[in-house]
Structures are given as structure tokens and as C-alpha cells.
Design a protein around this motif. Structure first.
Motif, PDB file in Angstrom:
ATOM      1  N   ILE A 165       0.848  -1.182   0.000  1.00  0.00           N
ATOM      2  CA  ILE A 165       0.000   0.000   0.000  1.00  0.00           C
ATOM      3  C   ILE A 165       0.885   1.234   0.000  1.00  0.00           C
ATOM      4  CG2 ILE A 165      -2.021  -1.058   1.071  1.00  0.00           C
ATOM      5  CD1 ILE A 165      -1.164   0.180   3.719  1.00  0.00           C
ATOM      6  N   SER A 166       0.364   2.329  -0.545  1.00  0.00           N
ATOM      7  CA  SER A 166       1.140   3.557  -0.649  1.00  0.00           C
ATOM      8  C   SER A 166       0.261   4.749  -0.312  1.00  0.00           C
ATOM      9  CB  SER A 166       1.683   3.714  -2.078  1.00  0.00           C
ATOM     10  OG  SER A 166       2.383   4.937  -2.219  1.00  0.00           O
ATOM     11  N   GLY A 167       0.834   5.708   0.396  1.00  0.00           N
ATOM     12  CA  GLY A 167       0.108   6.925   0.734  1.00  0.00           C
ATOM     13  C   GLY A 167       0.958   7.828   1.605  1.00  0.00           C
ATOM     14  N   ARG A 168       0.411   8.978   1.925  1.00  0.00           N
ATOM     15  CA  ARG A 168       1.110   9.892   2.824  1.00  0.00           C
ATOM     16  C   ARG A 168       0.738   9.546   4.266  1.00  0.00           C
ATOM     17  NH1 ARG A 168      -3.782  12.477   2.862  1.00  0.00           N
ATOM     18  NH2 ARG A 168      -3.984  12.993   5.070  1.00  0.00           N
ATOM     19  N   SER A 306       8.537  -2.111  15.058  1.00  0.00           N
ATOM     20  CA  SER A 306       8.507  -1.179  13.936  1.00  0.00           C
ATOM     21  C   SER A 306       7.946  -1.821  12.672  1.00  0.00           C
ATOM     22  CB  SER A 306       9.908  -0.639  13.647  1.00  0.00           C
ATOM     23  OG  SER A 306      10.430   0.025  14.776  1.00  0.00           O
ATOM     24  N   ILE A 307       7.285  -0.979  11.868  1.00  0.00           N
ATOM     25  CA  ILE A 307       6.758  -1.385  10.577  1.00  0.00           C
ATOM     26  C   ILE A 307       7.760  -0.956   9.510  1.00  0.00           C
ATOM     27  CG2 ILE A 307       4.783  -1.217   9.003  1.00  0.00           C
ATOM     28  CD1 ILE A 307       4.148   0.433  12.179  1.00  0.00           C
ATOM     29  N   PRO A 308       8.259  -1.872   8.679  1.00  0.00           N
ATOM     30  CA  PRO A 308       9.191  -1.460   7.631  1.00  0.00           C
ATOM     31  C   PRO A 308       8.481  -0.610   6.575  1.00  0.00           C
ATOM     32  CG  PRO A 308       8.658  -3.805   7.425  1.00  0.00           C
ATOM     33  CD  PRO A 308       8.028  -3.334   8.695  1.00  0.00           C
ATOM     34  N   LEU A 309       9.100   0.506   6.207  1.00  0.00           N
ATOM     35  CA  LEU A 309       8.449   1.473   5.322  1.00  0.00           C
ATOM     36  C   LEU A 309       9.476   2.102   4.385  1.00  0.00           C
ATOM     37  CD1 LEU A 309       5.465   2.542   5.189  1.00  0.00           C
ATOM     38  CD2 LEU A 309       6.276   4.558   6.408  1.00  0.00           C
ATOM     39  N   ARG A 310       9.094   2.232   3.127  1.00  0.00           N
ATOM     40  CA  ARG A 310       9.933   2.916   2.136  1.00  0.00           C
ATOM     41  C   ARG A 310       9.492   4.371   1.972  1.00  0.00           C
ATOM     42  NH1 ARG A 310       9.363  -1.725  -2.558  1.00  0.00           N
ATOM     43  NH2 ARG A 310      10.767  -3.284  -1.655  1.00  0.00           N
ATOM     44  N   VAL A 318       5.562   3.615   1.169  1.00  0.00           N
ATOM     45  CA  VAL A 318       5.126   2.281   0.757  1.00  0.00           C
ATOM     46  C   VAL A 318       5.388   1.283   1.882  1.00  0.00           C
ATOM     47  CG1 VAL A 318       5.530   0.350  -0.833  1.00  0.00           C
ATOM     48  CG2 VAL A 318       5.423   2.689  -1.719  1.00  0.00           C
ATOM     49  N   GLY A 319       4.347   0.561   2.235  1.00  0.00           N
ATOM     50  CA  GLY A 319       4.454  -0.505   3.220  1.00  0.00           C
ATOM     51  C   GLY A 319       3.723  -1.734   2.730  1.00  0.00           C
ATOM     52  N   ILE A 324       1.875  -5.273   8.548  1.00  0.00           N
ATOM     53  CA  ILE A 324       0.944  -4.658   9.490  1.00  0.00           C
ATOM     54  C   ILE A 324       0.193  -5.734  10.267  1.00  0.00           C
ATOM     55  CG2 ILE A 324      -1.128  -3.215   9.667  1.00  0.00           C
ATOM     56  CD1 ILE A 324      -0.027  -1.648   7.224  1.00  0.00           C
ATOM     57  N   GLN A 325      -0.300  -6.752   9.555  1.00  0.00           N
ATOM     58  CA  GLN A 325      -1.005  -7.848  10.227  1.00  0.00           C
ATOM     59  C   GLN A 325      -0.081  -8.573  11.196  1.00  0.00           C
ATOM     60  OE1 GLN A 325      -4.516  -9.016   9.779  1.00  0.00           O
ATOM     61  NE2 GLN A 325      -3.760  -9.731  11.762  1.00  0.00           N
ATOM     62  N   ASP A 326       1.157  -8.822  10.789  1.00  0.00           N
ATOM     63  CA  ASP A 326       2.093  -9.522  11.678  1.00  0.00           C
ATOM     64  C   ASP A 326       2.403  -8.703  12.925  1.00  0.00           C
ATOM     65  OD1 ASP A 326       2.194 -11.687  10.011  1.00  0.00           O
ATOM     66  OD2 ASP A 326       4.212 -11.300   9.238  1.00  0.00           O
ATOM     67  N   CYS A 327       2.498  -7.387  12.794  1.00  0.00           N
ATOM     68  CA  CYS A 327       2.719  -6.546  13.985  1.00  0.00           C
ATOM     69  C   CYS A 327       1.555  -6.665  14.953  1.00  0.00           C
ATOM     70  CB  CYS A 327       2.915  -5.085  13.567  1.00  0.00           C
ATOM     71  SG  CYS A 327       4.511  -4.708  12.820  1.00  0.00           S
ATOM     72  N   ILE A 328       0.336  -6.677  14.430  1.00  0.00           N
ATOM     73  CA  ILE A 328      -0.857  -6.850  15.273  1.00  0.00           C
ATOM     74  C   ILE A 328      -0.785  -8.188  16.012  1.00  0.00           C
ATOM     75  CG2 ILE A 328      -3.366  -7.176  15.245  1.00  0.00           C
ATOM     76  CD1 ILE A 328      -3.345  -5.301  12.721  1.00  0.00           C
TER      77      ILE A 328
END
Length: 347
Positions: A165-168, A306-310, A318-319, A324-328
Motif C-alpha cells: 500500500i502507498s500513501g502519505r 517497527s513497521i518497515p516502510l519505504r 510504501v508498506g 501490518i497484520q504480523d505486527c498486530i
């Protein structure tokens, strides 16, 4: 239990520039009320989902719900808006892009002035930018905007291939989302310890939200849920903090501030789930709510998930949904593994 993707996408589309998180906070307050035993807020808008408030063993999860942006600071005689930063804004990203000014009357659309000469300027800063809203004069512009109004990129969240997924502002609305979903899942799994899942305000500017919540909760331990840089795209170097990839799973940090026993317990929870985790090595402060929580009261042991993010602090971060599910899942398993007898002393 799968995450509420509809809520995630809604959060990533909701304006929440640091200091202007009210709309986001209202949504999370309502959502937390469906699964929490208590939902707390405070004078600055933090939202805390609480489980087992009578238990003296208190675990605080913290993910901030604010995003970076610009702020209207002045208006020229011709009706152009002048701005400055709210958080870690990189000014060269803005010229030629559409924006929204978030006013009391709702969003006002605009464009950032662009000339080729601007890109010849060295060390461009936000105060160099001009915003066009269509006004013909200072007086007309001020009929629609107020000094202090936040400004965001006029873009939304998009789903890419392979669960990306991508966004601000994924930094760190994804963290606030994970906190809420982890508390929800821990409740269903029968968590016994006290849990305080906080969606905090102000991390990108003052970190006042983390201070307000931690000072009042007085947690036994805390986990800051935030994003971290990856090394899996051109221009990044694994020497800065390690080999971290989008889609590689939650990231645990080896850092002088982060408590080693908590790190070990998180790895144990991941092993229980058969989940892959990544490791980041970083010196100094973590740059998260944890730095403030750590120094409240008599001191709070903490670590980070932490969530890895570009492309952090860009309009197209971009993540990956699986991260995200694994962090939950990891945080929920960690919470249900605690029985209130954990000794956090080192020796």
C-alpha cells in the motif's frame, strides 16, 4: 482475526497534521469503544483503549496518529499563501503538487507554485514555498483560510501489487492502527494484564501526547509502535541500521534505550507464532514516543516494534499489509503471554 482494512484505509485518508488530530481522534475513540473496557482521552486529544484497568501490571502500547505537513503562516498581497513546516517536511517534494488546506469550513484545494528556477535553489526550505488557492488578493484569501491552518498533499492511499500500500502519513497512522487492532485481538484472546493502547498526538512536533498518556497511566512497561527505514530500494545502505525489507515482517530494534528482556519476550512471542521478524541496529534515541515514555515518572522500561516502510516523509510512502497484520498478531501474543509477574531487572 484479520485486521480491519477498511479502518486502516480510512485512517490513511484522514487529515491529521500534528496539532490538528481531532477528526482522527474522534474516529478512534468511537472504534475503541466497541472492544475496550474503558476508552480514555485527555485535554490534547490522545485516545487510549484500556483492558483490565484494575490490574496493577500496566502495559502501554503507543502509536502516534499525527502526520507531517505544512502550516499557513502568511498571505501575500496577491493572495498566495506562505507556509512553514509542521514536522520533518522535505520542501523540494512540494513544488508543482496539489494540496489541501484544512480549514474550519473544510478542505480548500490548492497548488504549490512551481518554476524551473526553484529547482536551482540550494537547500530549499518550506518557507520558500508559495501556495495558490485561486484567490486574487490577500483579503479574499483570508476570507477562506486562517493563519495556522494545516496543509497536506492532495492524495489518497492506494493498494499496489503483492499486498503493498502507498500513501502519505503511513508514518505513523499505521502504528496507531496496529495498537488499536492489537488491543482488540488481545481482548478476544483473554489478556489478563492491564493494557493501555494509546493513539497519541504530537509525535512529529512536540511528543506531548506520549508524555500526557504515560504520566497518567504510569505503565510498568511500554512498547512504541512506529515505522522504520528499509534498505531494500536504490540509494539506501544496510550499514546505516541493517538489512530491513518491506514484506519481511515486524522489525525489532537493538538500541541502547530498548530493554533487552522485552526484546527477548517479543522474539519468544514471534517463535510461538512461527513468525519471521527482522532486526534493526541503531544507536542513540529511537525517534519514537518511546523516548518520552522512557523518561516519565520514575522511568519506564520500553522497546519498539517497527513497521518497515519505504520513502518515509514523502507523499508516497510504501508498506505492506502482511507486515501490518504480523505486527498486530505479535503484539497481541506478547500481551496474552504476560501474567503480571515479569521481573524487568537485569541481574
Amino acid at each position: 482475526m484479520e485486521m480491519n482494512k477498511e479502518l486502516l484505509l480510512d485512517m490513511l485518508s484522514t487529515p491529521s497534521v500534528s496539532g490538528s488530530e481531532i477528526e482522527m481522534g474522534k474516529k478512534l475513540y468511537e472504534y475503541a469503544g466497541a472492544f475496550s473496557q474503558e476508552v480514555r482521552t485527555d485535554e490534547i486529544g490522545d485516545v487510549v483503549a484500556v483492558l483490565n484497568p484494575e490490574n496493577p501490571f500496566r502495559v502501554m502500547l503507543s502509536g502516534h496518529m499525527d502526520e507531517i505537513g505544512l502550516m499557513v503562516t502568511a498571505v501575500t498581497e496577491e493572495g498566495f499563501l506562505r507556509v512553514n513546516r509542521t514536522g520533518g517536511v522535505f520542501a523540494p517534494l512540494y513544488p508543482g503538487h496539489q494540496v489541501q488546506v484544512i480549514t474550519e469550513k473544510g478542505p480548500l484545494f490548492g497548488a504549490v507554485v512551481f518554476t524551473r528556477e526553484m529547482y536551482k535553489k540550494e537547500n530549499m526550505v518550506p518557507a520558500d514555498l508559495y501556495l495558490e488557492i485561486g484567490a486574487g488578493s490577500r483579503e479574499e484569501a483570508l476570507e477562506h483560510v486562517s493563519l495556522g491552518d494545516p496543509v497536506i498533499f492532495d492524495n489518497g492511499c492506494r493498494e499496489l501489487l503483492n499486498g503493498r500500500i502507498s500513501g502519505r502519513g503511513m508514518d505513523n497512522r499505521t502504528g496507531a492502527f496496529i495498537v488499536m487492532e492489537a488491543v482488540k485481538k488481545a481482548q478476544k484472546l483473554g489478556c489478563k494484564v492491564g493494557v493501555y493502547g494509546a493513539a497519541t498526538v504530537g509525535e512529529e512536533t512536540t511528543m506531548n501526547g506520549a508524555y500526557f498518556v504515560a504520566s497518567r497511566v504510569q505503565p510498568t512497561l511500554a512498547i512504541a509502535v512506529d515505522i522504520t527505514y528499509t534498505s531494500d530500494y536504490p540509494g539506501m545502505d544496510i550499514a546505516s541500521s541493517g538489512d530491513v525489507k518491506v514484506g519481511g515482517g515486524p522489525v525489532l530494534i537493538n538500541n541502547p534505550s530498548c530493554h533487552k528482556k522485552l526484546q527477548a519476550l517479543l522474539r519468544q512471542a514471534a517463535n510461538t507464532l512461527g513468525m519471521a521478524v527482522q532486526t534493526e541496529a541503531a544507536a542513540g534515541r529511537t525517534g519514537t514516543d518511546g523516548d518520552i515514555i522512557h523518561k516519565t515518572g520514575k522511568g519506564v522500561p520500553f522497546t519498539c516494534v517497527s513497521i518497515p516502510l519505504r520513502y518515509i516523509h514523502s507523499p508516497a510512502e510504501v508498506g505492506c499489509l502482511s507486515d501490518i497484520q504480523d505486527c498486530i498478531d505479535l503484539l497481541a501474543q506478547f500481551l496474552v503471554s504476560l501474567d503480571g509477574t515479569l521481573d524487568l531487572t537485569w541481574y
